[in-house]
Enzyme design. Structure first.
Site, PDB file in Angstrom:
ATOM      1  N   GLY A 579      48.068  -1.178  56.706  1.00 43.91           N
ATOM      2  CA  GLY A 579      47.986  -0.299  57.856  1.00 43.91           C
ATOM      3  C   GLY A 579      48.022   1.152  57.438  1.00 43.91           C
ATOM      4  CE  LYS A 602      51.098  -3.348  62.868  1.00 40.08           C
ATOM      5  NZ  LYS A 602      50.600  -2.421  63.917  1.00 40.08           N
ATOM      6  CG  ASP A 695      41.647   3.062  68.263  1.00 43.12           C
ATOM      7  OD1 ASP A 695      40.397   3.071  68.293  1.00 43.12           O
ATOM      8  OD2 ASP A 695      42.305   2.919  67.228  1.00 43.12           O
TER       9      ASP A 695
END
Length: 929
Positions: A579, A602, A695
């Site tokens: 990421g 993450k 997005d």
């Protein structure tokens, strides 16, 4: 063909001092040759021409194999020699033998012959060279050899052409075929099936330039009664059979069949054995089942008119597994028996039973019943024999008690208390009562409706009555199984006048009762609480999103909206991506009191700044506020330790765009629309919470193992302000141009309407199986095209209704775009009516087949098949085209859908992509012409 010997009759020019016939002993044998060795003279031009060589009518290419020797120029002692070490091969075509007439101008040069080994004066080493003479078309030809100053001896000239030999492939006979030339790399040859074989289409195969057979199309298969053996179809042996056209071998006759003769297509059943209509011819024959065993009636519930019949399966099923049972019920009074009729119920049914039990209810008392159970199978219809077992029993059911007297216990102006007596047999049973009452008066000529109460005791107090009014009452007893007895005589009781007290001072009876009113025109109403049982998609969220950036300390927002996880409860297993802030792992979450759960983890890469850490955890503050099946679920965060982590649910199939590319053409439109519906539902939830994603793209949609799509990646998302238009103005930052609405690009104002525009692009990505929006256009070209009203064309095989919804999402006026609630409703309607997806939107390959282009990068046609396949992202089929001999774009343009399928393209989406690309190339080519 080979020409050799001392008297060939070849023509020499000049006749004197040119090529001569010689001989030489090699290994004890005398070999003849044509030789020349005028190395001492300048400007040599010596020709040796063969006799006329007849050409096979279909051989356009021949091979010339030369065996020769060239002497090394260094082996000569003279210093002034003009010596060469090569000679030339020429060819000339003609329709007839021209004899000794010889004209150099009619010959075309084929090749310069240079030896691999140059002989010295010592041991002779023979050279062998093979050259190709192409594009022959006349009845015959001459070969000629030109010497320009070498010392050469030619020992043999072998002229031949290549053929694909006569062969049998897949039971199809193909004749010997002359191989094609450069202009026909693959020569298609039609064949015919061997005797007793057939094929839906005529067998075809291709002969390559090297004389090899490739890419057979349409196989032959042996007829019924024949099997393939040694490239022929031979009769099945006795005792074997084959029932269909197939490539399978004959099979032995199955069990319980009669032996077959040679070439049998089936084996008939023995007497007493059968095949069911749905049984294939290859199935064994079956016998009838024997009778069921041990029929038993369980009378535990006999008192309420119910019993259970059970039995065991037949000892012999006849070799079948489709055994069912039928139960016949007869009611007998004396010696007379008759069918039980519809009143007696058998649960689950009286026929086609697969279980070996049935429940019988609604039996009447004091009657004798006979139950017969029959075992049946798929072949029972072919015989009159029945496999049955019977059981007789008498059902004795108790009668309900009779009501003998009813009397008034107490009364008032608005109530009456009643009690009644019943007659019991020697063994009392639990009894309920049905009480009916009404006003005695007649209103408008009609009797007032009875009110019905079902009571557990033999007394009742009735309230809310009218003063000074006569009421009529009657009551009946109900047996435990619900059978009614006879009603008592109807009796009258009156309420007191208004204001009078009861004359009976005894305590009134408080009766526990369960009652219901039988009313005509009754209705049920939905209470306000019923809305909580509605679909989550129908509910507006009860809260509004809170921007974590409004908190003075961002860590406070994280603690408020996300659960803290101890790092010892998280186990990293495998890196699955990277990421903006660090790597993403697949792992396991094992929290106390919870079972192990697969999660995505993450991480924040080392060396981060405090702002990067806050931005990283800010996404968790956003996700933690959402709870919807189509929004990625936050499991928790790790913030109180050095290595910060965000833990979310694990989505097995990863990002939607990659998943679609990997499964191009494998999913029907209905399934794709179902995935879009899930995305739209998630976006409706976000917009209802006054939230803009900013997005939205297929790369930011994740797919789980159930193909359920969930919105993710809230790194660019922001809250809507309270202003009427609900916009958020950014200052700088990157904008995903291909997915962003024009007003958001121009003014950096984002709304739910701009998210709707992005959703339209996601729809296009999904229906195009992950294709890049606007192909290879630059961002500047995309913005210019949108402002000039260009919109993406419909993808291949896109339903018209879906494409129309895309166009609605791309309306220039954002106020006219549909809302996400409207989009969910539209997609729901399409899914409920699958026929609405059958109408396909128009597809223009001149525009849509920019995958990404219909020409090379410089605008010219593709220079190779590999370059073309790479441009449409079908490079995996390069070898298929090469093996099939499709090596030029001219050959590609001649291909049809069947040809594409025959070289091994099987997936429907890939087949259509290649076919449409060829269509686009043809259109481009015709335009250029």
């Amino acid at each position: 063909m080979v020409a050799s010997g001392a008297e060939l009759g070849w023509l020499t020019s000049p006749v004197e001092h040119g090529w001569e016939i010689g001989q030489r002993a090699v290994n004890g044998s005398l070999l003849y040759n044509y030789y020349i060795c005028n190395v001492e003279e300048r400007e040599q031009d010596n020709w040796l021409r063969t006799t006329f060589i007849q050409r096979h009518p279909t051989a356009s290419r021949v091979f010339v194999e030369l065996r020769f020797v060239v002497r090394d120029c260094n082996s000569f002692n003279a210093d002034s020699l003009i010596c060469k070490e090569t000679f030339n091969l020429y060819a000339s075509e003609a329709d007839a033998d021209i004899g000794t007439a010889f004209r150099k101008g009619l010959f075309r040069k084929v090749a310069t012959i240079a030896p691999d080994e140059i002989s010295s004066l010592g041991e002779m080493k023979m050279n062998i060279e093979t050259k190709v003479v192409e594009n022959l078309s006349r009845k015959g030809f001459y070969l000629a050899f030109q010497d320009i100053g070498a010392c050469v001896a030619i020992y043999s000239v072998r002229v031949y052409y290549k053929t694909c030999p006569a062969t049998v492939k897949s039971l199809a006979v193909f004749p010997e075929t002359v191989a094609g030339g450069e202009n026909q790399a693959l020569r298609e040859v039609a064949g015919s099936c061997v005797s007793n074989a057939v094929s839906e289409d005529q067998p075809r195969i291709y002969c390559t330039t090297d004389g090899e057979w490739v890419v057979p199309v349409s196989q032959c298969q042996c007829r019924p009664g024949f099997e393939a053996m040694n490239d022929t179809c031979q009769e099945c042996q006795s005792g074997f059979f084959k029932s269909s056209v197939s490539s399978e071998a004959c099979k032995p006759c199955p069990k319980n069949t009669q032996p077959s003769g040679p070439g049998a297509t089936s084996c008939t059943c023995k007497d007493g054995f059968y095949r069911a209509p749905e049984d294939p011819e290859i199935a064994a024959c079956s016998g009838l089942p024997s009778a069921p065993q041990d029929l038993v009636a369980s009378t535990a519930q006999m008192s309420i008119g119910r019993l259970q019949l059970s039995w065991r399966p037949p000892a012999d099923t006849g070799g079948r597994s489709d055994i069912t049972y039928a139960v016949v019920c007869e009611r007998c009074e004396g010696r007379a028996c008759q069918p039980c009729g519809e009143k007696v119920r058998l649960d689950p049914s009286n026929t086609d039973l697969k279980e070996t039990r049935v429940t019988v209810s609604e039996l009447e008392p004091h009657l004798n019943y006979t139950f017969t159970v029959e075992a049946r199978s798929g072949v029972s219809q072919f015989s009159n024999k029945r496999a049955t077992i019977s059981s007789n029993l008498t059902v004795l059911l108790p009668d309900p008690p009779k009501v003998t007297a009813m009397h008034l216990v107490d009364s008032s102006s608005t109530s009456l208390s009643l009690q009644w007596s019943v007659s019991h047999r020697s063994k009392p049973v639990a009894t309920r009562y049905e009480l009916m009452y009404r006003k005695k008066e007649i209103a408008n000529g009609k009797v007032t409706t009875y009110t019905v109460l079902v009571l557990e005791k033999n007394s009742v107090q009735i309230s809310d009555l009218s003063p000074s009014t006569v009421y009529l009452f009657k009551v009946q007893a109900l047996s435990p199984e619900g059978n009614p007895g006879s009603y008592s005589l109807e009796q009258e009781f009156s309420t007191l006048p208004q204001g009078e007290q009861s004359q009976n001072k005894s305590v009134g009876l408080l009766i526990e009762l369960f009652f219901f009113y039988r009313r005509r025109n009754s209705h049920t109403r939905q209470g306000p609480e019923d809305t909580y049982f509605s679909s989550p998609d129908q509910l507006k969220p009860l809260k509004t999103y809170v921007d974590p950036h409004t908190y003075e300390d961002p860590n406070t927002a994280v603690l408020k909206f996300a659960s803290e996880i101890h790092p010892s409860h998280v186990t990293k297993q495998k890196v699955i991506g990277a990421g903006e802030f660090g790597e993403v792992y697949r792992g396991i979450l094992k929290a106390p009191g919870r079972k192990e759960t697969a999660v995505a983890i993450k991480t924040l890469k080392p060396g981060y700044t405090e702002k990067q850490r806050q931005d990283f955890l800010g996404e968790a503050s956003i996700m933690g506020q959402f709870s919807h099946q189509n929004i990625i679920r936050l499991e928790g965060v790790v913030t109180k330790f050095k290595h910060a982590m965000i833990v979310t649910e694990y989505m097995e199939n990863g990002a939607l765009d990659k998943y679609l590319k990997d499964h191009d053409g494998e999913m029907p439109s209905f399934q794709l629309v179902g995935m879009l519906r899930g995305i739209a539902a998630g976006m409706k939830y976000l917009s209802d919470m006054s939230y803009v994603h900013r997005d939205l793209a297929a790369r930011n949609i994740l797919v789980n193992s159930n193909l359920e799509c969930k919105v993710s990646d809230f790194g660019l998302s922001r809250v809507l302000e309270d202003e009427p238009e609900g916009t958020y103005t950014t200052s700088g930052g990157k904008i995903p141009i291909r997915w962003t609405a024009p007003e958001a690009i121009a003014y950096r104002k984002f709304t739910s309407a701009s998210d709707v525009w992005s959703f339209g692009i996601v729809m296009w990505e999904v229906m195009a199986f992950g294709e890049r929006p606007y192909w290879d256009m630059s961002n500047h070209e995309v913005m210019k095209a949108i402002n000039e009203a260009f919109r993406l064309p419909a993808p291949m095989d896109c339903p018209s209704a879906v494409y129309q919804l895309m166009l609605q999402c791309w309306l220039q006026d954002r106020s006219k775009r549909p809302r996400f609630g409207d989009i969910v409703s539209i997609l729901d309607k399409l899914l409920k009516s699958p026929d609405s997806l059958k109408a396909i939107a128009d597809f223009d390959p001149r525009v849509s087949i920019r995958l990404p282009s219909t020409s090379g990068s410089d605008g010219s046609p593709f220079r190779s098949v590999a370059e073309w396949l790479e441009s449409i992202k079908m490079s995996q089929y390069s070898e298929n085209f090469s093996i099939a001999g499709i090596v030029s774009m001219e050959q590609v343009l001649q291909m049809k859908s069947e040809d594409i399928r025959n070289i091994g393209v099987r997936l429907p989406g890939h087949l259509k992509r290649i076919a449409y690309s060829i269509l686009g190339l043809k259109d481009q080519t015709s335009t250029l012409i």
